[in-house]
Scaffold this motif. Structure first.
Motif, mmCIF file in Angstrom:
data_model
loop_
_atom_site.group_PDB
_atom_site.id
_atom_site.type_symbol
_atom_site.label_atom_id
_atom_site.label_comp_id
_atom_site.label_asym_id
_atom_site.label_seq_id
_atom_site.Cartn_x
_atom_site.Cartn_y
_atom_site.Cartn_z
ATOM 1 N N SER A 290 0.676 -1.546 -0.231
ATOM 2 C CA SER A 290 0.149 0.048 0.063
ATOM 3 C C SER A 290 0.869 1.488 0.421
ATOM 4 N N LEU A 292 1.425 4.736 1.744
ATOM 5 C CA LEU A 292 1.533 5.082 3.215
ATOM 6 C C LEU A 292 2.063 6.745 3.069
ATOM 7 N N LEU A 304 -0.037 2.101 13.072
ATOM 8 C CA LEU A 304 -0.522 1.453 12.202
ATOM 9 C C LEU A 304 0.640 -0.173 12.759
ATOM 10 N N GLY A 306 -0.074 -4.745 12.571
ATOM 11 C CA GLY A 306 -0.264 -5.939 12.309
ATOM 12 C C GLY A 306 -0.593 -6.373 13.211
ATOM 13 N N SER A 307 -1.200 -8.179 12.873
ATOM 14 C CA SER A 307 -1.234 -8.992 13.289
ATOM 15 C C SER A 307 -1.511 -10.191 12.645
ATOM 16 N N LEU B 267 11.145 2.037 3.299
ATOM 17 C CA LEU B 267 10.417 1.661 4.731
ATOM 18 C C LEU B 267 9.979 0.022 5.189
ATOM 19 N N SER B 290 5.946 6.249 0.998
ATOM 20 C CA SER B 290 6.242 5.270 0.613
ATOM 21 C C SER B 290 5.267 4.128 1.055
ATOM 22 N N ASN B 291 6.178 2.617 0.263
ATOM 23 C CA ASN B 291 5.769 2.046 -0.234
ATOM 24 C C ASN B 291 5.787 0.633 1.122
ATOM 25 N N LEU B 292 4.198 0.399 1.706
ATOM 26 C CA LEU B 292 4.113 -0.516 2.764
ATOM 27 C C LEU B 292 3.857 -2.030 2.061
ATOM 28 N N ASN B 293 4.757 -3.021 2.772
ATOM 29 C CA ASN B 293 4.865 -4.444 2.561
ATOM 30 C C ASN B 293 3.680 -4.812 4.161
ATOM 31 N N HIS B 294 1.804 -4.921 3.842
ATOM 32 C CA HIS B 294 2.071 -5.152 5.104
ATOM 33 C C HIS B 294 2.385 -6.261 5.815
ATOM 34 N N ALA B 295 2.787 -7.239 5.380
ATOM 35 C CA ALA B 295 3.629 -8.162 6.134
ATOM 36 C C ALA B 295 4.596 -7.982 6.905
ATOM 37 N N LEU B 297 4.468 -5.859 9.385
ATOM 38 C CA LEU B 297 4.072 -5.339 10.305
ATOM 39 C C LEU B 297 3.607 -6.686 10.461
ATOM 40 N N ILE B 298 2.611 -7.622 10.567
ATOM 41 C CA ILE B 298 2.054 -8.878 10.313
ATOM 42 C C ILE B 298 2.703 -9.390 10.897
ATOM 43 N N LEU B 299 3.660 -9.893 10.323
ATOM 44 C CA LEU B 299 5.070 -11.643 11.186
ATOM 45 C C LEU B 299 5.467 -11.577 12.095
ATOM 46 N N ARG B 302 4.432 -6.077 14.875
ATOM 47 C CA ARG B 302 5.408 -4.181 14.540
ATOM 48 C C ARG B 302 4.299 -3.596 14.743
ATOM 49 N N LEU B 304 4.215 1.031 13.602
ATOM 50 C CA LEU B 304 4.470 1.680 12.871
ATOM 51 C C LEU B 304 3.781 3.118 12.883
#
Lengths: 364, 364
Positions: A290, A292, A304, A306-307, B267, B290-295, B297-299, B302, B304
């Protein structure tokens, strides 16, 4: 019936190995078809489960098409498994024959790193062993719940409250814990305005949990057709993500947003909906990422995060919470031989709200 | 000397108005030049400050070139102001003539919304009144610190500890609080591995604060030339963001990352440096996002987050902390008639680590 998959590679498991029917994708993107797969002999801590039902998760499709790359084929998907204990190893103490049980996304982890010791096996530093598309401790591929039986270490088997029907309970093992865990971790509850973005398999569970936890719940969905369903499941408000004036009115409104969308979407626009110091938790991974705009975080000190699914202890708590509050998934029960059609319908968003496979034919 | 700016539009302020020399950009992107500007008559709660020094913030350049659009011209930049009290309104109680004082990014706010009542005026729901490029309560444009004198409500005037030199203290009012506030909010301290990404005006202050708070501090900079400086300022480690093997080794390492970069950057690669449940705080706004790779944060669950300067109470705490710990900015003192050249050097990153203008010629 095709050949017995994988046996030649894992001869130590070939003797006295269990065999079960399953549906597998032989190669990336290939339609799923009936095969026979091995299950390991019961070790002292293992449980043999007769699989009654298995939910169909969008990630089953991603992985069987190898969209995340590195897939292990043939692949038997399925990590929303419910069934009944049909056998137990000599050292098993927590389960008895006939107990209703579940298996989610993981079947093991290192059990030694800090996240594992804290009960966060999903964040295992060496990576958990997933229920399928993974390698077990002996290097053998793991096969998922689109099958008749599975053998799992008792520490990774969950107890399903006895009064819950096993078909509607199956999606709790992934869609359930994936939404329950962040709602708990970020304290959804009374006095909190919680938004659920996306109203599919994950989102519809998020609504039920957030409501049961006491929050004021708003659903934001791409569909304009699901308002009645959302309100029936407990949502206080519903609006379409295409309704720009509704989005505008709800700027700076929410303490917590659970964003379940996996398709590309306007993250910056949704961040505007968070109030000062509010948190958006993403659980979906749009393939391209995405964009941001940092200012969306900076100007209101927003977060923001993640889970990822949930640990074993928390998954059991979630199931117990479902038992106490009669929370179940809304499902369409399907036969395994329609699984390829079901995949197409999932991709179109044409399911209310989770497909669950009746695994009875695979046990025979 | 050019005309007296703005007087015709604000006639109620024209009588007995103060006048002071200043450097202004007449139109977006135009070089700054000497002008004369009005300052309002002292109201009962106002302080008249003789400006001794004003820091040069990168955002002065963005705004004087109208890169954030909506700029109010002519524009007198400057929000890192130190000086001495030269006059006080009839109701002023907190300051006396001769007191060393400072003014940061804000000169007022609504004082009624929840963030204001909580001391977070920078997050004022109606928007704070900024020190320049803003409109005051009467609709008159605000003019910043590239000038000889300024009139500010005493509630938005900060006390500078008497033993701190006013030139090196000036950048504390923006670069200082912008880095101090997130380090405090996210609990930088003993036992924490803190990384500061970017080692310029903001980053060099972040290093000093994080070290004084007791954290283990790592600097990650685009430059390969600043390691010695960083260590002199207190960094325990320094490495270049171009050193992929160093980045690889430090994956999952940091509890907290303060990301001060305003230029486009990777990022996702930097998020990998955060350990489980770690937080990255951004304080810079790359224009394209910025481009954000959701993974990412998820894995590892984390976070932001973003942070915007700091409120008045916290800014005073920061200044007192600087007084107790002898924390100052590393500066290059310049004359106001070299400001346009200084802007060019800021854009090239050619300053160690903050330009500060000697405002004496503007007071005469």
């Amino acid at each position: 019936m095709s050949e017995l998959l994988g046996i030649s590679k894992h001869e130590s498991f070939a003797r006295d190995v269990l065999k079960t029917k399953a549906y597998a994708s032989a190669r990336p993107g290939e339609a799923l078809a009936l095969v026979e797969i091995p299950r390991r002999r019961l070790g002292p801590h293992d449980i043999l489960i007769d699989i009654h039902y298995c939910g169909v998760c969008h990630s089953d499709i991603h992985q069987s098409r190898d969209e995340w790359s590195g897939g292990i084929f043939p692949m038997v998907p399925g990590h929303e498994i419910t069934g009944v204990v049909a056998g137990a190893g000599s050292a098993v103490t927590r389960f008895s024959l006939g107990d209703p049980v579940g298996v989610g996304c993981m079947v093991d982890a290192c059990r030694e790193c800090n996240p594992c010791l804290d009960g966060d096996e999903q964040y295992c530093e060496r990576g958990p062993i997933f229920t399928y598309n993974s390698k077990d401790r002996n290097g053998a591929p793991t096969y998922g719940g689109y099958s008749g039986q599975i053998v799992v270490d008792e520490d990774f088997v969950l107890r399903i409250p006895r009064h819950l029907p096993l078909d509607r309970a199956a999606p709790l093992l992934c869609a359930g814990i994936t939404t329950y865990s962040p709602l708990r971790h970020w304290h959804a509850g009374r006095g909190q305005n919680v938004a659920i973005i996306g109203f599919g398999g994950l989102g519809h569970m998020g609504v039920k949990f957030a409501k049961a936890m006491g929050a004021h719940v708003t659903v934001l969905s791409r569909s304009e057709q699901k308002a009645a369903d959302a309100k029936k499941l407990g949502a206080d408000q519903y609006f379409s993500l295409n309704d720009q004036s509704a989005l505008q009115k709800r700027k700076n409104s929410f303490h917590l947003i659970l964003n379940t969308i996996s398709a590309p979407h306007d993250l910056n626009g949704y961040l505007d909906l968070l109030r000062f110091e509010g948190t958006m938790v993403v659980v979906g991974v749009p393939p391209e990422g995405s964009n941001l705009n940092h200012a969306k975080l900076i100007l209101q000190r927003r977060n923001l995060s993640g889970s990822h699914i949930g640990g074993l202890v928390e998954t059991q708590k979630m199931l117990d919470f479902c038992g106490q509050n009669d929370i179940l998934s809304d499902i369409e029960l399907i036969q395994i031989d329609t699984i390829n059609d079901a995949y197409d319908r999932v991709l179109k968003g044409d399911v209310r709200y989770r497909f669950v496979i009746d695994c009875k034919p695979l046990r025979q």
